[in-house]
Design a protein around this motif. Structure first.
Motif, PDB file in Angstrom:
ATOM      1  N   LEU A  99      74.536  42.261  59.105  1.00 49.55           N
ATOM      2  CA  LEU A  99      75.556  41.579  59.894  1.00 49.55           C
ATOM      3  C   LEU A  99      76.646  42.530  60.383  1.00 49.55           C
ATOM      4  O   LEU A  99      77.645  42.090  60.954  1.00 49.55           O
ATOM      5  CB  LEU A  99      76.185  40.454  59.069  1.00 49.55           C
ATOM      6  CG  LEU A  99      75.224  39.361  58.604  1.00 49.55           C
ATOM      7  CD1 LEU A  99      75.960  38.322  57.760  1.00 49.55           C
ATOM      8  CD2 LEU A  99      74.530  38.695  59.786  1.00 49.55           C
TER       9      LEU A  99
ATOM     10  N   GLU B  73      77.045  34.680  58.295  1.00 48.15           N
ATOM     11  CA  GLU B  73      76.330  34.688  59.578  1.00 48.15           C
ATOM     12  C   GLU B  73      77.063  33.837  60.605  1.00 48.15           C
ATOM     13  O   GLU B  73      77.214  34.232  61.768  1.00 48.15           O
ATOM     14  CB  GLU B  73      74.905  34.164  59.383  1.00 48.15           C
ATOM     15  CG  GLU B  73      74.004  35.081  58.585  1.00 48.15           C
ATOM     16  CD  GLU B  73      72.642  34.467  58.330  1.00 48.15           C
ATOM     17  OE1 GLU B  73      72.420  33.313  58.745  1.00 48.15           O
ATOM     18  OE2 GLU B  73      71.805  35.140  57.712  1.00 48.15           O
TER      19      GLU B  73
ATOM     20  N   THR C  29      73.103  42.351  53.150  1.00 48.08           N
ATOM     21  CA  THR C  29      73.691  41.364  54.053  1.00 48.08           C
ATOM     22  C   THR C  29      74.708  42.024  54.976  1.00 48.08           C
ATOM     23  O   THR C  29      74.737  41.756  56.186  1.00 48.08           O
ATOM     24  CB  THR C  29      74.362  40.238  53.253  1.00 48.08           C
ATOM     25  OG1 THR C  29      73.371  39.577  52.454  1.00 48.08           O
ATOM     26  CG2 THR C  29      75.020  39.214  54.168  1.00 48.08           C
TER      27      THR C  29
ATOM     28  N   ALA D 182      80.303  35.451  61.750  1.00 49.59           N
ATOM     29  CA  ALA D 182      80.002  36.578  62.635  1.00 49.59           C
ATOM     30  C   ALA D 182      79.702  36.079  64.045  1.00 49.59           C
ATOM     31  O   ALA D 182      80.135  36.682  65.039  1.00 49.59           O
ATOM     32  CB  ALA D 182      78.830  37.380  62.094  1.00 49.59           C
TER      33      ALA D 182
END
Length: 233
Positions: free
Chosen positions: A44, A19, A40, A22
């Protein structure tokens, strides 16, 4: 395009790292043995690779996914790891070898395979642990994470000046695994932390993101403890 490869990215610290990277603008290639990595990756907007980093076919799948992306990764985060906790006299040879194979052998093998594909100036961040300083009941885990620090320093020399290699050593972090601990055990550990609270996965992710960034361009072969001060308490 800046691609970040993160292993053990399905949940917990690995997911938080994904996260955070990203947010920094990296495209994600997320690796895990668990199907959780697929969710996930969807959330994302990354690419999921279900793979065992200790298996030849798993390694081939990761390398293939990197090549298919058309871009060399800028960041590799070796986060995948397992525990098989036991005090020394009760530890089996199988559990000792399993933990070293994943926690130490995995980062070494994957970095060796992906290093030629990483962009010049790229960064490798290995996840060690404060446990390498010693935790009762985690003999094999501590040994493996101490080995990660040795591997980090050896890699930093071997891959310089093209790549930087550093490690983050988390302490007691609030994850599914630690939440499953008996409350009295968890409270005893927290009392030993100078900052008086457990870490959060994003605390580790922030440390990883800094080491992976250009801001740390002159840092290599180092270990950043993110443990609330427990490394010296």
């Amino acid at each position: 395009m800046s691609i970040a490869v993160v292993t053990g990215a399905g949940r917990g610290i690995g997911r938080a790292i994904a996260e955070r990277l990203a947010t920094d603008g990296h495209q994600l290639l997320l690796v895990d043995v668990s199907e959780a990595v697929e969710e996930t990756a969807r959330e994302l907007e990354g690419t999921a690779v279900r793979a065992d980093i200790t298996a030849a076919d798993g390694m081939a799948a990761i390398v293939s996914a990197v090549r298919e992306s058309g871009h060399g990764p800028a960041v590799l985060v070796n986060n995948a790891g397992i525990t098989r906790d036991a005090i020394l006299r009760r530890m089996t040879e199988a559990d000792f070898r399993a933990v070293l194979r994943v926690n130490l052998g995995g980062p070494l093998a994957l970095t060796r395979e992906l290093a030629p594909l990483l962009q010049d100036g790229g960064a490798v961040v290995n996840i060690s642990s404060r446990a390498q300083l010693g935790n009762v009941g985690q003999f094999n885990y501590g040994v493996s994470k101490g080995g990660v620090i040795g591997v980090t320093r050896a890699m930093a020399l071997a891959l310089a000046p093209r790549l930087r290699v550093n490690a983050v050593a988390p302490g007691f972090v609030e994850t599914e695994m630690t939440r499953a601990m008996p409350s009295e055990v968890a409270q005893r550990v927290v009392r030993q932390i100078p900052l008086a609270e457990p870490g959060q996965p994003m605390d580790i992710a922030n440390a990883v993101a800094w080491l992976a960034s250009h801001e740390a361009r002159y840092v290599t072969g180092q270990v950043l403890y993110s443990c609330g001060g427990r490394s010296f308490a």
